[in-house]
Design an enzyme around this catalytic site. Structure first.
Site, PDB file in Angstrom:
ATOM      1  N   LYS A  66      32.030  80.204  10.994  1.00  0.00           N
ATOM      2  CA  LYS A  66      33.256  79.697  10.359  1.00  0.00           C
ATOM      3  C   LYS A  66      34.491  79.714  11.273  1.00  0.00           C
ATOM      4  CE  LYS A  66      33.526  81.738   6.225  1.00  0.00           C
ATOM      5  NZ  LYS A  66      33.771  81.858   4.772  1.00  0.00           N
ATOM      6  N   ASP A 102      38.052  78.015   0.915  1.00  0.00           N
ATOM      7  CA  ASP A 102      37.989  79.387   0.384  1.00  0.00           C
ATOM      8  C   ASP A 102      39.162  79.685  -0.553  1.00  0.00           C
ATOM      9  OD1 ASP A 102      35.657  80.056   1.631  1.00  0.00           O
ATOM     10  OD2 ASP A 102      36.595  81.103   3.308  1.00  0.00           O
TER      11      ASP A 102
END
Ligand code: ATR
Length: 273
Positions: A66, A102
């Protein structure tokens, strides 16, 4: 022409994303496929070249890529620079654009259930990548203050500095220091990985106020010990799978430009448990 999507990471075989997205394709009659593609640490660059070669339309990124993914996109949404990581990419004729879902995924359950964040006192357990996106979410929704409790105090201090920089009143403590002060908060979030291996809750939730919102971002198992203790104390629960679903629906909407079929995706996700 049919489109292909993927989730990349390592390990990837337990990912629920292929099921969730495939169910949405069937529901909306989209000519698309979604696959899990294992890319080991250190092989991200070659992996992405491969994805470009097959003209991938978009992909999700999970552990361990990520942060490194930031190096390989041509453009970035502001969510990525704020959070410092990418979990969703679009591919337009070889031009890769990164997003981070997120924060929106974390906030989605509060919106769905009409639970208030504004002016709330927050206790956040953990100070890793997920916790950073969560801090950004609480700042956006104007929480009153945040206490960051973590095993390693340096990481909590760093995240607390980030919180202050983006306008949130913040302080850092060691996780053992929480003890019975848990009852002083309106919202308590577990953003550590504790629970994934069925460990007991990282803090006691004894004596918390009824209706305290308790949110675990660990989604497997669904009923972690932290969630069980929250239920015993009559808290309002948000499960980790709700954040996962929030992220998946957001990614879906970025890629397809239409509203995601939430209930169908939820059913597919819960069928995976
Ligand atoms: P993620 O991307 O899921 O946030 P991460 O960045 O590796 O993953 O962060 C993991 C978090 O869980 C950290 O806050 C970590 O605490 P440290 O900063 O002290 O490493 C926390 N964590 C992991 N294992 C833990 C344990 N056994 N007890 C307490 N906290 C733990």
């Amino acid at each position: 022409m049919s489109k292909t999507f993927a989730v990349i990471g390592d390990p990837i075989n337990h990912s629920l994303s292929p099921n969730i997205h495939s169910a949405a394709f069937r529901e909306l009659d989209l000519d698309c496929a979604y696959i899990g593609y294992r890319i080991p640490k250190g092989e991200l660059e070659e992996g992405i070249q491969g994805l470009k070669k097959i003209k991938i339309s978009g992909f999700n990124i999970t552990i361990p890529h990520k942060i490194e993914m930031m190096k390989y996109v041509d453009k970035m949404d502001e969510s990525c620079s704020l959070i410092g990581a990418i979990n969703t990419v679009t591919n337009n004729d070889g031009v890769l654009k990164g997003y981070n879902t997120d924060m929106d995924g974390f906030l989605e359950p509060f919106k769905k259930k009409e639970l208030k964040i504004k002016d709330s006192k927050i206790l956040l357990l953990g100070a890793g990548g997920a916790a950073r996106a969560i801090v950004a979410g609480f700042a956006k929704e104007k929480a009153s203050s945040i206490t960051i409790a973590n095993r390693t105090i340096e990481n909590a201090n760093n995240l607390s500095e980030f919180a202050k920089k983006i306008g949130l009143k913040a302080n850092a403590i060691k996780i053992e220091q929480v003890s019975d002060s848990a009852k002083d908060y309106d919202i308590i979030v577990n953003a550590t990985s504790v629970g994934l291996k069925n460990e007991s809750s990282p803090i006691s939730l004894e004596g918390i106020r009824e209706k305290t919102i308790v949110y675990d971002i660990v989604y497997m198992p669904m009923n972690t010990d932290f969630i069980k203790k929250a239920k015993d104390n009559k808290a309002t629960i948000i499960f980790g799978y709700e954040m996962l679903l929030g992220q998946a629906t957001r990614a879906f909407e970025i890629w397809h430009g239409v509203e995601a079929p939430y209930n169908v995706m939820k059913k597919a996700l819960l069928g995976g448990f």
